[in-house]
Scaffold this active site. Sequence first.
Site, PDB file in Angstrom:
ATOM      1  N   CYS A  89       4.128   1.192   0.870  1.00  0.00           N
ATOM      2  CA  CYS A  89       3.120   1.312   1.924  1.00  0.00           C
ATOM      3  C   CYS A  89       3.650   0.626   3.171  1.00  0.00           C
ATOM      4  CB  CYS A  89       1.800   0.685   1.479  1.00  0.00           C
ATOM      5  SG  CYS A  89       0.484   0.851   2.703  1.00  0.00           S
ATOM      6  N   HIS A  91       2.270   0.394   6.425  1.00  0.00           N
ATOM      7  CA  HIS A  91       1.319  -0.479   7.119  1.00  0.00           C
ATOM      8  C   HIS A  91       1.016  -1.701   6.260  1.00  0.00           C
ATOM      9  CE1 HIS A  91      -2.323   0.516   4.679  1.00  0.00           C
ATOM     10  NE2 HIS A  91      -2.757  -0.606   5.209  1.00  0.00           N
ATOM     11  N   HIS A 209      -0.120  12.975  -0.186  1.00  0.00           N
ATOM     12  CA  HIS A 209      -0.414  12.677   1.214  1.00  0.00           C
ATOM     13  C   HIS A 209      -0.218  13.949   2.047  1.00  0.00           C
ATOM     14  CE1 HIS A 209       0.253   8.605  -0.275  1.00  0.00           C
ATOM     15  NE2 HIS A 209      -0.239   8.120   0.844  1.00  0.00           N
ATOM     16  N   CYS A 237       0.664   5.413   9.773  1.00  0.00           N
ATOM     17  CA  CYS A 237       1.201   5.554   8.422  1.00  0.00           C
ATOM     18  C   CYS A 237       2.712   5.359   8.420  1.00  0.00           C
ATOM     19  CB  CYS A 237       0.845   6.907   7.806  1.00  0.00           C
ATOM     20  SG  CYS A 237       1.317   7.057   6.069  1.00  0.00           S
ATOM     21  N   GLY A 238       3.143   4.235   7.856  1.00  0.00           N
ATOM     22  CA  GLY A 238       4.567   3.911   7.852  1.00  0.00           C
ATOM     23  C   GLY A 238       5.394   4.862   7.018  1.00  0.00           C
ATOM     24  N   THR A 239       4.940   5.166   5.788  1.00  0.00           N
ATOM     25  CA  THR A 239       5.703   6.094   4.960  1.00  0.00           C
ATOM     26  C   THR A 239       5.615   7.509   5.516  1.00  0.00           C
ATOM     27  OG1 THR A 239       3.815   6.300   3.448  1.00  0.00           O
ATOM     28  CG2 THR A 239       5.527   4.702   2.866  1.00  0.00           C
TER      29      THR A 239
END
Length: 311
Positions: A89, A91, A209, A237-239
């Site tokens: 994750c 964030h 996602h 969303c980092g990923t």
Amino acid sequence: MMKRIQIIDSHTGGEPTRLVVSGFPSLGSGTMAERRDVLAREYDRYRTACILEPRGSDVLVGALLCEPVSPDAAAGVIFFNNSGYLGMCGHGTIGVVRTLHHMGRIGPGVHRIETPVGTVEATLHDDLSVSVRNVLAYRHAKDVALDVPGYGPVRGDIAWGGNWFFLISDHGQRVAGDNVAALTAYASAVREGLERAGITGANGGEIDHIELFADDPEHDSRSFVLCPGLAYDRSPCGTGTSAKLACLAADGKLAPGAVWRQASVIGSVFHASYVQAEGGIVPTIRGSAHLSAEATLLIEDDDPFRWGIVS
């Protein structure tokens, strides 16, 4: 006997992270992936107690702070949400690093954080923003066709950024904070369509996602990300940004080292770049987290909802 779980809450660009500092059972001394499996198999009720109502909400992402395996790592972490467990994750990692600083565990500098999908490198800057050097990201499939009941044909890319994403640019939806209900309905229908069609990531990985992109007047792109459990990501969303960079790199639309400014559906921003790597790219995501609460969750034995309201 009353159980107590110590937590520290933060948010990264509006997306909350609940760091569990103590109160969970021992998961052994294996890797983060092995400990995650123990948590899921034997103690999942602790996840639901922290994340579900009445103590939590669908929006929360939990992060269990663990002792790392490697002595040169600052911490280990297991991420989870209202529907289960996350490999990584972005964030949440930013929130964890900011919270570790608040706890006096780390100072500005480069730190290694162990996750179930590998070790990520995070830099705490002097201004307390955080850069996360993510795991390898790559595009698995381009321009995948899908028929979505009620919406018609859809095309998107499948990419890995620490979780599996289906990324759509041509969707006909307005990506804005006042259109979340329609965006959620559309993205949910896409996810159901992927499952119905048997479309997966590599090795049968579930694509849980969905990411929709649109132009943004001030940044390179604006996105809406539907997470597992039907909650949308308030942050960029980092990923998901990592998966987006993998697609841009594969198409030759973003050079290594160039900065991509990704805005979220509510307007918060991550700055991202990448370096080329064998089999894909290694992205770096920079953002800021802010602390919001320190608390002790109380679990009473006679509380009928002590392990959360499970639907």
